[in-house]
Motif scaffolding. Structure first.
Motif, PDB file in Angstrom:
ATOM      1  N   ASP A 166     -22.851 -49.219  51.217  1.00 61.52           N
ATOM      2  CA  ASP A 166     -23.465 -51.003  50.711  1.00 61.52           C
ATOM      3  C   ASP A 166     -23.452 -51.368  49.538  1.00 61.52           C
ATOM      4  OD1 ASP A 166     -26.115 -50.468  50.210  1.00 61.52           O
ATOM      5  OD2 ASP A 166     -26.465 -50.634  51.859  1.00 61.52           O
ATOM      6  N   SER A 167     -23.794 -50.241  48.293  1.00 58.83           N
ATOM      7  CA  SER A 167     -24.259 -50.868  47.172  1.00 58.83           C
ATOM      8  C   SER A 167     -21.808 -50.289  45.766  1.00 58.83           C
ATOM      9  CB  SER A 167     -24.492 -49.615  46.643  1.00 58.83           C
ATOM     10  OG  SER A 167     -23.861 -48.172  46.689  1.00 58.83           O
ATOM     11  N   ILE A 168     -21.111 -49.761  46.634  1.00 55.15           N
ATOM     12  CA  ILE A 168     -20.180 -49.621  46.436  1.00 55.15           C
ATOM     13  C   ILE A 168     -19.060 -51.219  46.722  1.00 55.15           C
ATOM     14  CG2 ILE A 168     -18.216 -48.738  46.058  1.00 55.15           C
ATOM     15  CD1 ILE A 168     -20.316 -46.924  44.866  1.00 55.15           C
ATOM     16  N   PRO A 169     -19.546 -51.421  47.702  1.00 55.96           N
ATOM     17  CA  PRO A 169     -18.710 -52.887  47.949  1.00 55.96           C
ATOM     18  C   PRO A 169     -19.567 -53.787  47.125  1.00 55.96           C
ATOM     19  CG  PRO A 169     -18.822 -51.815  50.337  1.00 55.96           C
ATOM     20  CD  PRO A 169     -19.917 -50.860  49.159  1.00 55.96           C
ATOM     21  N   ALA A 170     -20.771 -53.788  46.986  1.00 56.03           N
ATOM     22  CA  ALA A 170     -21.298 -55.196  46.736  1.00 56.03           C
ATOM     23  C   ALA A 170     -21.233 -54.581  45.133  1.00 56.03           C
ATOM     24  CB  ALA A 170     -22.636 -55.005  46.653  1.00 56.03           C
ATOM     25  N   ILE A 171     -20.818 -54.233  43.835  1.00 53.97           N
ATOM     26  CA  ILE A 171     -20.194 -53.776  42.549  1.00 53.97           C
ATOM     27  C   ILE A 171     -18.605 -54.143  42.771  1.00 53.97           C
ATOM     28  CG2 ILE A 171     -19.941 -51.559  42.569  1.00 53.97           C
ATOM     29  CD1 ILE A 171     -20.731 -51.899  40.006  1.00 53.97           C
ATOM     30  N   PHE A 172     -18.555 -54.139  43.869  1.00 58.26           N
ATOM     31  CA  PHE A 172     -16.562 -54.382  43.746  1.00 58.26           C
ATOM     32  C   PHE A 172     -16.633 -55.352  43.722  1.00 58.26           C
ATOM     33  CE2 PHE A 172     -15.167 -49.969  44.817  1.00 58.26           C
ATOM     34  CZ  PHE A 172     -13.893 -50.098  43.525  1.00 58.26           C
ATOM     35  N   GLY A 173     -18.030 -56.264  44.473  1.00 57.00           N
ATOM     36  CA  GLY A 173     -17.519 -57.460  44.671  1.00 57.00           C
ATOM     37  C   GLY A 173     -18.206 -58.857  42.880  1.00 57.00           C
ATOM     38  N   LEU A 174     -18.733 -57.904  42.180  1.00 55.59           N
ATOM     39  CA  LEU A 174     -18.399 -57.823  40.984  1.00 55.59           C
ATOM     40  C   LEU A 174     -17.549 -57.798  40.124  1.00 55.59           C
ATOM     41  CD1 LEU A 174     -22.103 -57.047  40.580  1.00 55.59           C
ATOM     42  CD2 LEU A 174     -21.498 -59.449  40.624  1.00 55.59           C
ATOM     43  N   THR A 175     -16.865 -56.560  40.017  1.00 55.27           N
ATOM     44  CA  THR A 175     -15.529 -56.531  39.199  1.00 55.27           C
ATOM     45  C   THR A 175     -14.758 -55.540  39.927  1.00 55.27           C
ATOM     46  OG1 THR A 175     -15.276 -55.017  36.584  1.00 55.27           O
ATOM     47  CG2 THR A 175     -17.055 -54.199  38.155  1.00 55.27           C
ATOM     48  N   GLN A 176     -13.164 -55.361  39.929  1.00 55.87           N
ATOM     49  CA  GLN A 176     -12.651 -54.369  40.014  1.00 55.87           C
ATOM     50  C   GLN A 176     -11.768 -53.521  39.475  1.00 55.87           C
ATOM     51  OE1 GLN A 176     -11.745 -58.077  41.467  1.00 55.87           O
ATOM     52  NE2 GLN A 176     -13.088 -57.700  42.437  1.00 55.87           N
ATOM     53  N   ASP A 177     -12.990 -53.447  38.059  1.00 57.72           N
ATOM     54  CA  ASP A 177     -11.838 -52.267  37.642  1.00 57.72           C
ATOM     55  C   ASP A 177     -13.332 -51.296  37.068  1.00 57.72           C
ATOM     56  OD1 ASP A 177     -12.407 -51.209  34.796  1.00 57.72           O
ATOM     57  OD2 ASP A 177     -11.563 -51.988  33.957  1.00 57.72           O
ATOM     58  N   PRO A 178     -12.434 -49.600  38.025  1.00 58.96           N
ATOM     59  CA  PRO A 178     -12.982 -48.544  38.294  1.00 58.96           C
ATOM     60  C   PRO A 178     -13.692 -47.940  37.270  1.00 58.96           C
ATOM     61  CG  PRO A 178     -10.426 -48.822  38.709  1.00 58.96           C
ATOM     62  CD  PRO A 178     -10.984 -49.957  38.342  1.00 58.96           C
ATOM     63  N   TYR A 179     -13.859 -48.287  36.213  1.00 57.24           N
ATOM     64  CA  TYR A 179     -14.234 -47.390  35.045  1.00 57.24           C
ATOM     65  C   TYR A 179     -15.229 -48.365  34.961  1.00 57.24           C
ATOM     66  CZ  TYR A 179     -15.507 -46.506  30.353  1.00 57.24           C
ATOM     67  OH  TYR A 179     -16.600 -46.003  29.226  1.00 57.24           O
ATOM     68  N   ILE A 180     -15.914 -48.846  35.413  1.00 53.89           N
ATOM     69  CA  ILE A 180     -16.682 -50.242  35.200  1.00 53.89           C
ATOM     70  C   ILE A 180     -17.313 -49.816  36.837  1.00 53.89           C
ATOM     71  CG2 ILE A 180     -17.430 -52.687  35.350  1.00 53.89           C
ATOM     72  CD1 ILE A 180     -15.781 -53.497  33.207  1.00 53.89           C
ATOM     73  N   VAL A 181     -17.288 -49.617  37.571  1.00 56.29           N
ATOM     74  CA  VAL A 181     -17.676 -49.561  39.148  1.00 56.29           C
ATOM     75  C   VAL A 181     -18.435 -48.107  38.486  1.00 56.29           C
ATOM     76  CG1 VAL A 181     -17.433 -49.073  40.722  1.00 56.29           C
ATOM     77  CG2 VAL A 181     -16.484 -51.054  40.105  1.00 56.29           C
ATOM     78  N   PHE A 182     -17.816 -46.654  37.585  1.00 55.19           N
ATOM     79  CA  PHE A 182     -18.513 -45.456  38.080  1.00 55.19           C
ATOM     80  C   PHE A 182     -19.662 -45.888  36.647  1.00 55.19           C
ATOM     81  CE2 PHE A 182     -17.972 -41.160  35.236  1.00 55.19           C
ATOM     82  CZ  PHE A 182     -18.216 -40.866  36.716  1.00 55.19           C
ATOM     83  N   THR A 183     -18.985 -46.225  35.512  1.00 54.99           N
ATOM     84  CA  THR A 183     -20.216 -46.078  34.643  1.00 54.99           C
ATOM     85  C   THR A 183     -21.262 -47.217  35.142  1.00 54.99           C
ATOM     86  OG1 THR A 183     -19.193 -48.115  33.807  1.00 54.99           O
ATOM     87  CG2 THR A 183     -18.444 -45.796  32.875  1.00 54.99           C
ATOM     88  N   ALA A 184     -21.390 -47.789  35.807  1.00 51.05           N
ATOM     89  CA  ALA A 184     -22.621 -48.526  36.156  1.00 51.05           C
ATOM     90  C   ALA A 184     -23.140 -47.562  37.417  1.00 51.05           C
ATOM     91  CB  ALA A 184     -22.211 -50.238  36.771  1.00 51.05           C
ATOM     92  N   ASN A 185     -22.784 -47.162  38.032  1.00 50.86           N
ATOM     93  CA  ASN A 185     -23.002 -46.610  39.388  1.00 50.86           C
ATOM     94  C   ASN A 185     -23.892 -44.748  38.809  1.00 50.86           C
ATOM     95  OD1 ASN A 185     -22.923 -45.964  42.343  1.00 50.86           O
ATOM     96  ND2 ASN A 185     -20.812 -48.030  41.575  1.00 50.86           N
ATOM     97  N   ALA A 186     -22.871 -44.298  38.021  1.00 54.39           N
ATOM     98  CA  ALA A 186     -23.567 -43.617  36.598  1.00 54.39           C
ATOM     99  C   ALA A 186     -24.815 -43.758  35.940  1.00 54.39           C
ATOM    100  CB  ALA A 186     -22.459 -42.951  35.866  1.00 54.39           C
ATOM    101  N   PHE A 187     -25.030 -44.899  35.624  1.00 50.13           N
ATOM    102  CA  PHE A 187     -26.546 -45.046  34.758  1.00 50.13           C
ATOM    103  C   PHE A 187     -27.406 -45.761  34.949  1.00 50.13           C
ATOM    104  CE2 PHE A 187     -22.964 -45.378  30.844  1.00 50.13           C
ATOM    105  CZ  PHE A 187     -24.111 -44.866  29.758  1.00 50.13           C
ATOM    106  N   ALA A 188     -27.257 -46.556  36.530  1.00 49.07           N
ATOM    107  CA  ALA A 188     -28.195 -46.620  37.307  1.00 49.07           C
ATOM    108  C   ALA A 188     -28.524 -45.288  38.526  1.00 49.07           C
ATOM    109  CB  ALA A 188     -27.709 -47.761  38.418  1.00 49.07           C
ATOM    110  N   LEU A 189     -27.666 -44.184  38.795  1.00 52.06           N
ATOM    111  CA  LEU A 189     -28.343 -42.751  39.074  1.00 52.06           C
ATOM    112  C   LEU A 189     -28.979 -42.048  38.340  1.00 52.06           C
ATOM    113  CD1 LEU A 189     -25.840 -42.032  41.527  1.00 52.06           C
ATOM    114  CD2 LEU A 189     -27.481 -42.588  42.387  1.00 52.06           C
TER     115      LEU A 189
END
Length: 329
Positions: free
Chosen positions: A213-236
């Protein structure tokens, strides 16, 4: 956002360096993590995330930076919900407190690697098929409803091992006690797994279920894979310290599931609107600024109402005990 291969390699290199530094400074020697230590490292990881957002703002402008902060806050809030399950896992496997920080560190690394695979797959899908946003949006709305139903249920949550973990335990024999931080030991000429490895796999693979659910959620905020990856990395990467910092306070966040359900439902609707817009239908789209403000507001309200409700419950419990003691006299 046009991200060069060099920036990707540099970012991953910096993240790996931060993980290594975290291990050698705070996680190399098994010990019980104090609230002070957890608090310092939590602040460090938050500051690093803010600095990275500032870097995006300077290099690429306000839009990518806002998308990063919206994604980071969303992933961070969803990861707090993960901590409930992590506590259940620690209890099920009876992990000694001095080893818990080591378990979480490597469990989070496993989760980060697996999420990177999910993100790559999700990025490929959204860049090729715009109709995927309908599926993501519908799934998030359903997840939001499911969260509300679970929150209203009085049944206590229990951890159940996933199929992958059960298959590993069935195929590879394991010891029934911990041997320090060792992952394998040799007993009577047989190489056996220890519970330390099993619980690390449990943490890492269980997080993948939350990524659904978290991956689809962040793709709802941005479709940029770089931002999706870094946001997940810093959160984890700050999740281990957060576990020790607010582990005892999690039960006070009684309305967290409701807040998360509102956020997921909001992003789900946003995804559906985006899909309609991509299909040529003239519908209003929600800007990233509005999304960021809405997420922050929901989390703030949820936290305040949770603390107020918890205080009322504690007061009512104390009054009930006082009345019972008075009746006994």
């Amino acid at each position: 956002m046009d991200v060069s291969l060099g920036l990707w390699i540099g970012t991953i290199g910096v993240l790996v360096a931060l993980i290594v530094a975290d291990f050698f400074i705070g996680g190399r020697k098994p010990h019980e993590v104090s609230v002070k230590e957890a608090g310092i490292w939590t602040v460090v990881w938050i500051v690093l995330a803010v600095l990275f957002g500032a870097f995006l703002w300077k290099q690429y402008g306000s839009q990518p930076a806002s998308e990063f902060f919206a994604g980071y806050i969303t992933e961070k809030s969803l990861s707090v919900d993960n901590l409930f399950v992590f506590i259940l896992i620690m209890g099920k496997f009876a992990v000694p407190r001095i080893y818990q920080q080591r378990v979480l560190m490597f469990g989070v690394i496993i989760a980060l690697v697996l999420r990177a695979v999910f993100i790559a797959g999700g990025a490929a899908l959204v860049s090729t098929f715009s109709w995927v946003f309908y599926i993501f949006g519908a799934f998030l709305v359903w997840t939001a409803w499911k969260l509300i139903q679970d929150a209203r249920s009085d049944e206590e949550e229990e951890f159940e091992e996933n199929r992958l973990l059960k298959a590993i335990e069935k195929r590879f024999p394991a010891t029934d006690k911990y041997h320090g931080t060792k992952l394998f030991v040799v007993e009577n000429g047989r190489r056996l797994m220890t519970p330390m490895l099993i619980v690390m796999l449990a943490i890492g693979t269980t997080d993948v279920l939350f990524a659904l659910d978290s991956i689809p959620a962040i793709f709802g905020l941005t479709q940029d894979p770089y931002i999706v990856f870094t946001a997940n990395a810093f959160a984890l990467m700050g999740l281990r310290q957060l576990y020790f910092l607010i582990g005892g306070l999690l039960k006070k966040l009684v309305h967290l599931a409701y807040g998360l359900s509102v956020i997921l439902g909001f992003i789900g609707v946003k995804l559906v609107l985006h899909a309609l817009h991509e299909s040529g239908v003239h519908v209003p789209e929600v800007s990233i600024g509005v999304s960021l403000g809405f997420i922050v507001a929901v989390l703030a309200v949820t936290t305040v109402t949770s603390l107020v409700a918890s205080r009322r419950q504690e007061r009512a419990a104390l009054e009930a005990v006082g009345e019972r003691d008075g009746a006994d006299v």
